[in-house]
Write a protein that holds these residues in place. Structure first.
Motif, PDB file in Angstrom:
ATOM      1  N   LYS A  67     -11.639  31.552  28.685  1.00  0.00           N
ATOM      2  CA  LYS A  67     -10.524  30.648  28.980  1.00  0.00           C
ATOM      3  C   LYS A  67     -10.459  30.456  30.491  1.00  0.00           C
ATOM      4  O   LYS A  67     -10.114  31.373  31.239  1.00  0.00           O
ATOM      5  N   TYR A 131       7.734  36.271  26.036  1.00  0.00           N
ATOM      6  CA  TYR A 131       7.095  35.105  26.633  1.00  0.00           C
ATOM      7  C   TYR A 131       8.106  34.332  27.478  1.00  0.00           C
ATOM      8  O   TYR A 131       7.806  33.921  28.606  1.00  0.00           O
ATOM      9  N   LYS A 134       8.747  36.133  30.669  1.00  0.00           N
ATOM     10  CA  LYS A 134       7.631  35.947  31.591  1.00  0.00           C
ATOM     11  C   LYS A 134       7.706  34.583  32.271  1.00  0.00           C
ATOM     12  O   LYS A 134       7.516  34.473  33.492  1.00  0.00           O
ATOM     13  N   LEU A 169      -0.312  30.459  35.444  1.00  0.00           N
ATOM     14  CA  LEU A 169       0.244  31.742  35.013  1.00  0.00           C
ATOM     15  C   LEU A 169       0.792  31.667  33.593  1.00  0.00           C
ATOM     16  O   LEU A 169       0.643  32.600  32.801  1.00  0.00           O
ATOM     17  N   ASP A 171      -0.231  29.561  31.227  1.00  0.00           N
ATOM     18  CA  ASP A 171      -1.336  29.349  30.283  1.00  0.00           C
ATOM     19  C   ASP A 171      -2.236  30.576  30.119  1.00  0.00           C
ATOM     20  O   ASP A 171      -3.036  30.641  29.189  1.00  0.00           O
ATOM     21  N   GLU A 172      -2.132  31.541  31.033  1.00  0.00           N
ATOM     22  CA  GLU A 172      -2.849  32.817  30.952  1.00  0.00           C
ATOM     23  C   GLU A 172      -4.365  32.656  30.791  1.00  0.00           C
ATOM     24  O   GLU A 172      -4.951  33.120  29.813  1.00  0.00           O
ATOM     25  N   GLU A 174      -8.413  33.449  31.709  1.00  0.00           N
ATOM     26  CA  GLU A 174      -9.146  34.649  32.100  1.00  0.00           C
ATOM     27  C   GLU A 174      -9.845  34.460  33.436  1.00  0.00           C
ATOM     28  O   GLU A 174     -10.143  35.439  34.137  1.00  0.00           O
ATOM     29  N   LEU A 200      -2.795  37.565  41.026  1.00  0.00           N
ATOM     30  CA  LEU A 200      -3.129  37.154  39.668  1.00  0.00           C
ATOM     31  C   LEU A 200      -4.109  38.129  39.035  1.00  0.00           C
ATOM     32  O   LEU A 200      -5.103  38.523  39.646  1.00  0.00           O
ATOM     33  N   LYS A 201      -3.845  38.501  37.793  1.00  0.00           N
ATOM     34  CA  LYS A 201      -4.730  39.419  37.078  1.00  0.00           C
ATOM     35  C   LYS A 201      -5.780  38.628  36.299  1.00  0.00           C
ATOM     36  O   LYS A 201      -5.890  38.729  35.077  1.00  0.00           O
ATOM     37  N   VAL A 202      -6.524  37.811  37.037  1.00  0.00           N
ATOM     38  CA  VAL A 202      -7.585  36.998  36.450  1.00  0.00           C
ATOM     39  C   VAL A 202      -8.771  37.002  37.410  1.00  0.00           C
ATOM     40  O   VAL A 202      -8.626  37.311  38.592  1.00  0.00           O
TER      41      VAL A 202
END
Length: 212
Positions: A67, A131, A134, A169, A171-172, A174, A200-202
Motif C-alpha cells: 500500500k 479509528y 485517531k 495518515l 489512509d495508513e 505502508e 510517520l511509522k511508514v
C-alpha cells in the motif's frame, strides 16, 4: 522484508539517458532521501516507481499488495472539494461515517437527534471509535479543525501540504513516496513538514534538491 527493489533501471528520452543503470532497494522501516540537483531525473525516477512512466530498461519490483501513497509536486485532486470531503475520499465505510460525524460537529443542525443516534450506533457497530479517535488526533495534530469546511482552492501551499499529510495518515499506507515535499515552503514550514514525516511509522522515499 524488502518493499522495493530497483535493478539496472534506465530511462532515456534521447541518446543520453536521464537515469542510467540505477540499482537500489528499500527494506521495511527505512526512510531514504535522494538528493540531486534540478534536472537530475528525480521526478522521473518516482514516476517510474509509481508506474506513471515506461522504463527503457531494467526492473522495478514492489512487494505484492504494498500500500503506497505518492505525494507529487502537483496537486491533482478536485480543488472544489472541501478539506473534509478530500480527507475521506475513496475511504472505507468507517471513513464515510467519520466524515458525516465531523460534518455534524461543524454544523449541529445538519442531523436530527434520531439521525445522530443512528450514526453513533453505526460507528459503534463497526468498532470505529478507535479509528475516529485517531482521525481526531491527526486533524488536531496538523491544526486542520478550522479548515474542514473550506475548499481546497482557498488553501495556501503549506495548508495543502498539511491536508495531504493528514490524508496519508488516515489512509495508513505502508510506504510513502515524496517528490520534493519542501518546495514552495519557507524554512519554518520545511522543518515542520520534515518533523512530521520523521514521525510517520511508514517507509519513506523522498527526493530533494537540498537536505535538512
Amino acid at each position: 522484508m524488502q518493499y522495493l527493489r530497483v535493478q539496472n533501471l534506465t530511462k532515456s528520452y534521447t541518446a543520453r539517458p536521464i537515469i542510467d543503470d540505477l540499482s537500489f532497494s528499500l527494506d521495511k522501516g527505512q526512510k531514504v532521501a535522494l538528493v540531486a540537483k534540478n534536472g537530475g531525473g528525480k521526478t522521473t525516477l518516482l514516476k517510474l516507481i509509481m508506474n506513471q512512466l515506461d522504463k527503457t530498461d531494467g526492473t522495478i519490483e514492489r512487494r505484492k499488495g504494498l500500500k503506497i501513497w505518492y505525494l507529487s509536486q502537483d496537486f491533482h485532486w478536485d480543488l472544489e472539494l472541501s478539506v473534509l470531503d478530500y480527507l475521506f475520499s475513496q475511504g472505507d465505510n468507517r471513513g464515510q461515517l467519520i466524515k458525516q460525524y465531523e460534518a455534524s460537529l461543524e454544523n449541529p443542525q445538519s442531523l436530527s437527534p434520531n439521525q445522530m443516534n443512528d450514526l453513533l450506533i453505526q460507528l459503534e457497530s463497526l468498532q470505529a471509535r478507535d479509528y475516529e479517535s485517531k482521525v481526531q488526533t491527526i486533524i488536531s495534530r496538523l491544526n486542520l479543525n478550522w479548515l474542514l469546511s473550506q475548499k481546497l482552492s482557498t488553501l495556501s501551499w503549506w495548508e495543502l501540504k498539511r491536508v495531504q499529510l493528514a490524508k496519508i495518515l488516515i489512509d495508513e499506507p505502508e510506504m510513502l513516496v515524496l517528490d520534493e515535499p519542501t518546495n514552495h515552503l519557507d524554512i519554518k514550514y520545511q522543518l515542520d513538514l520534515l518533523a512530521i514525516v520523521k514521525e510517520l511509522k511508514v517507509n519513506v522515499l523522498a527526493v530533494l534538491h537540498d537536505i535538512q
